[in-house]
Design a protein around this motif. Structure first.
Motif, PDB file in Angstrom:
ATOM      1  N   LEU A 246     -22.357  23.229 110.996  1.00  0.00           N
ATOM      2  CA  LEU A 246     -21.628  23.320 112.267  1.00  0.00           C
ATOM      3  C   LEU A 246     -22.565  23.528 113.449  1.00  0.00           C
ATOM      4  CD1 LEU A 246     -18.549  25.441 111.159  1.00  0.00           C
ATOM      5  CD2 LEU A 246     -18.579  23.038 111.812  1.00  0.00           C
ATOM      6  N   ILE A 247     -23.538  24.392 113.300  1.00  0.00           N
ATOM      7  CA  ILE A 247     -24.482  24.662 114.385  1.00  0.00           C
ATOM      8  C   ILE A 247     -25.237  23.389 114.772  1.00  0.00           C
ATOM      9  CG2 ILE A 247     -26.638  25.872 114.941  1.00  0.00           C
ATOM     10  CD1 ILE A 247     -25.450  28.273 113.338  1.00  0.00           C
ATOM     11  N   GLU A 248     -25.616  22.597 113.790  1.00  0.00           N
ATOM     12  CA  GLU A 248     -26.363  21.364 114.053  1.00  0.00           C
ATOM     13  C   GLU A 248     -25.532  20.298 114.768  1.00  0.00           C
ATOM     14  OE1 GLU A 248     -27.831  20.342 110.189  1.00  0.00           O
ATOM     15  OE2 GLU A 248     -29.520  21.737 110.340  1.00  0.00           O
ATOM     16  N   CYS A 249     -24.225  20.488 114.853  1.00  0.00           N
ATOM     17  CA  CYS A 249     -23.338  19.543 115.548  1.00  0.00           C
ATOM     18  C   CYS A 249     -23.077  19.949 116.997  1.00  0.00           C
ATOM     19  CB  CYS A 249     -21.995  19.449 114.819  1.00  0.00           C
ATOM     20  SG  CYS A 249     -22.114  18.697 113.191  1.00  0.00           S
TER      21      CYS A 249
ATOM     22  N   ASP B 193     -31.102  31.807 113.160  1.00  0.00           N
ATOM     23  CA  ASP B 193     -31.553  31.967 111.778  1.00  0.00           C
ATOM     24  C   ASP B 193     -30.878  30.957 110.838  1.00  0.00           C
ATOM     25  OD1 ASP B 193     -33.137  34.070 112.580  1.00  0.00           O
ATOM     26  OD2 ASP B 193     -31.670  35.605 112.023  1.00  0.00           O
ATOM     27  N   HIS B 194     -29.739  30.417 111.278  1.00  0.00           N
ATOM     28  CA  HIS B 194     -28.978  29.469 110.452  1.00  0.00           C
ATOM     29  C   HIS B 194     -29.226  28.023 110.849  1.00  0.00           C
ATOM     30  CE1 HIS B 194     -26.858  32.775 108.581  1.00  0.00           C
ATOM     31  NE2 HIS B 194     -26.606  33.259 109.782  1.00  0.00           N
ATOM     32  N   GLY B 195     -30.129  27.791 111.784  1.00  0.00           N
ATOM     33  CA  GLY B 195     -30.433  26.434 112.233  1.00  0.00           C
ATOM     34  C   GLY B 195     -30.388  26.325 113.744  1.00  0.00           C
ATOM     35  N   SER B 196     -30.698  25.136 114.225  1.00  0.00           N
ATOM     36  CA  SER B 196     -30.722  24.872 115.665  1.00  0.00           C
ATOM     37  C   SER B 196     -29.564  23.965 116.050  1.00  0.00           C
ATOM     38  CB  SER B 196     -32.033  24.185 116.056  1.00  0.00           C
ATOM     39  OG  SER B 196     -33.127  24.996 115.745  1.00  0.00           O
ATOM     40  N   VAL B 197     -29.099  24.122 117.280  1.00  0.00           N
ATOM     41  CA  VAL B 197     -28.071  23.218 117.791  1.00  0.00           C
ATOM     42  C   VAL B 197     -28.685  21.835 117.985  1.00  0.00           C
ATOM     43  CG1 VAL B 197     -26.765  25.070 118.902  1.00  0.00           C
ATOM     44  CG2 VAL B 197     -28.506  23.836 120.216  1.00  0.00           C
ATOM     45  N   ALA B 198     -27.846  20.829 118.148  1.00  0.00           N
ATOM     46  CA  ALA B 198     -28.323  19.457 118.305  1.00  0.00           C
ATOM     47  C   ALA B 198     -29.127  19.293 119.590  1.00  0.00           C
ATOM     48  CB  ALA B 198     -27.146  18.491 118.296  1.00  0.00           C
ATOM     49  N   SER B 199     -28.683  19.935 120.675  1.00  0.00           N
ATOM     50  CA  SER B 199     -29.387  19.825 121.949  1.00  0.00           C
ATOM     51  C   SER B 199     -28.860  20.879 122.910  1.00  0.00           C
ATOM     52  CB  SER B 199     -29.203  18.434 122.564  1.00  0.00           C
ATOM     53  OG  SER B 199     -27.884  18.257 123.027  1.00  0.00           O
ATOM     54  N   VAL B 200     -29.572  21.021 124.016  1.00  0.00           N
ATOM     55  CA  VAL B 200     -29.037  21.759 125.155  1.00  0.00           C
ATOM     56  C   VAL B 200     -28.785  20.736 126.251  1.00  0.00           C
ATOM     57  CG1 VAL B 200     -30.126  23.973 124.607  1.00  0.00           C
ATOM     58  CG2 VAL B 200     -31.319  22.363 126.084  1.00  0.00           C
ATOM     59  N   CYS B 201     -27.722  20.931 127.012  1.00  0.00           N
ATOM     60  CA  CYS B 201     -27.375  20.029 128.111  1.00  0.00           C
ATOM     61  C   CYS B 201     -27.461  20.828 129.394  1.00  0.00           C
ATOM     62  CB  CYS B 201     -25.979  19.446 127.906  1.00  0.00           C
ATOM     63  SG  CYS B 201     -25.514  18.275 129.214  1.00  0.00           S
ATOM     64  N   ILE B 202     -28.358  20.394 130.279  1.00  0.00           N
ATOM     65  CA  ILE B 202     -28.639  21.123 131.513  1.00  0.00           C
ATOM     66  C   ILE B 202     -28.856  20.130 132.647  1.00  0.00           C
ATOM     67  CG2 ILE B 202     -29.597  23.174 130.395  1.00  0.00           C
ATOM     68  CD1 ILE B 202     -32.367  21.955 130.671  1.00  0.00           C
ATOM     69  N   TYR B 203     -28.857  20.645 133.873  1.00  0.00           N
ATOM     70  CA  TYR B 203     -29.176  19.792 135.015  1.00  0.00           C
ATOM     71  C   TYR B 203     -30.622  19.307 134.918  1.00  0.00           C
ATOM     72  CZ  TYR B 203     -24.883  20.870 137.582  1.00  0.00           C
ATOM     73  OH  TYR B 203     -23.580  20.978 137.982  1.00  0.00           O
ATOM     74  N   PRO B 204     -30.898  18.110 135.425  1.00  0.00           N
ATOM     75  CA  PRO B 204     -32.241  17.531 135.297  1.00  0.00           C
ATOM     76  C   PRO B 204     -33.372  18.420 135.818  1.00  0.00           C
ATOM     77  CG  PRO B 204     -30.721  15.882 136.145  1.00  0.00           C
ATOM     78  CD  PRO B 204     -29.982  17.189 136.099  1.00  0.00           C
ATOM     79  N   GLN B 205     -33.140  19.139 136.886  1.00  0.00           N
ATOM     80  CA  GLN B 205     -34.217  19.937 137.469  1.00  0.00           C
ATOM     81  C   GLN B 205     -34.688  21.073 136.565  1.00  0.00           C
ATOM     82  OE1 GLN B 205     -31.136  19.643 138.785  1.00  0.00           O
ATOM     83  NE2 GLN B 205     -30.425  21.559 139.700  1.00  0.00           N
ATOM     84  N   PHE B 206     -33.932  21.373 135.496  1.00  0.00           N
ATOM     85  CA  PHE B 206     -34.319  22.437 134.571  1.00  0.00           C
ATOM     86  C   PHE B 206     -34.975  21.913 133.288  1.00  0.00           C
ATOM     87  CE2 PHE B 206     -30.722  24.466 136.896  1.00  0.00           C
ATOM     88  CZ  PHE B 206     -31.446  25.488 137.485  1.00  0.00           C
ATOM     89  N   ILE B 207     -35.075  20.600 133.140  1.00  0.00           N
ATOM     90  CA  ILE B 207     -35.581  20.031 131.888  1.00  0.00           C
ATOM     91  C   ILE B 207     -36.995  20.504 131.575  1.00  0.00           C
ATOM     92  CG2 ILE B 207     -36.245  17.887 130.716  1.00  0.00           C
ATOM     93  CD1 ILE B 207     -33.812  16.566 132.085  1.00  0.00           C
ATOM     94  N   ASN B 208     -37.887  20.413 132.525  1.00  0.00           N
ATOM     95  CA  ASN B 208     -39.270  20.812 132.276  1.00  0.00           C
ATOM     96  C   ASN B 208     -39.357  22.295 131.918  1.00  0.00           C
ATOM     97  OD1 ASN B 208     -42.074  20.148 132.151  1.00  0.00           O
ATOM     98  ND2 ASN B 208     -42.350  21.281 134.051  1.00  0.00           N
ATOM     99  N   TYR B 209     -38.588  23.111 132.604  1.00  0.00           N
ATOM    100  CA  TYR B 209     -38.565  24.550 132.299  1.00  0.00           C
ATOM    101  C   TYR B 209     -38.121  24.773 130.850  1.00  0.00           C
ATOM    102  CZ  TYR B 209     -37.526  29.506 132.567  1.00  0.00           C
ATOM    103  OH  TYR B 209     -37.493  30.858 132.319  1.00  0.00           O
TER     104      TYR B 209
END
Length: 140
Positions: free
Chosen positions: A10-13, A38-54
């Motif tokens: 579920l977390i990976e989805c 501890d149970h895995g990573s999410v598929a991604s984070v979704c953020i505004y473009p200006q925060f991608i590098n951070y």
């Protein structure tokens, strides 16, 4: 399936998202801290473009970062969507979540709207998601 296996699946989805008007580095930092468990990573984070590098400096290498295009306006402005897309790719986005031009759809037609979504990226193929959601107050 046992609970730890189900939790990992579920977390990976999941995509963790922060698209608040008042987002700042601290907000993104807190979001990124929740992305790896501890149970895995999410598929991604979704953020505004200006925060991608951070976010890329906080998250593990090769962690997927999504961003939004045409959000929240939902306009059929191909030039603006292309500019936002190219900018997001330059920032290092792995996925573009494009808000469907719903305002134009209500006025014109589906074929016109889909023709407005055609543009080319410089990085070749990448994931893109068409967002069909409605936003409160967007039609007024």
């Amino acid at each position: 399936m046992d609970n730890p296996t189900a939790a990992k699946l579920l977390i990976e989805c999941l995509d963790l998202t922060s698209l608040g008007d008042k987002d700042k580095n601290e907000t993104i930092h807190a979001l990124c801290q929740k992305a790896v468990t501890d149970h895995g990573s999410v598929a991604s984070v979704c953020i505004y473009p200006q925060f991608i590098n951070y976010a890329k400096n906080i998250l593990p290498e090769n962690f997927k970062i999504a961003t939004v295009i045409n959000f929240p306006q939902g306009l059929a402005n191909n030039t603006l969507m292309e500019k936002e897309s190219l900018s997001a790719i330059e920032y290092g986005a792995d996925e573009l979540d494009i808000v469907f031009p719903y305002q134009t759809f209500f006025i014109l037609s589906m074929s016109y709207v889909l023709s407005r979504l055609r543009f080319k990226g410089r990085r070749g193929l990448m994931n893109a998601m068409l967002i069909l959601g409605m936003f409160p107050g967007s039609l007024t």
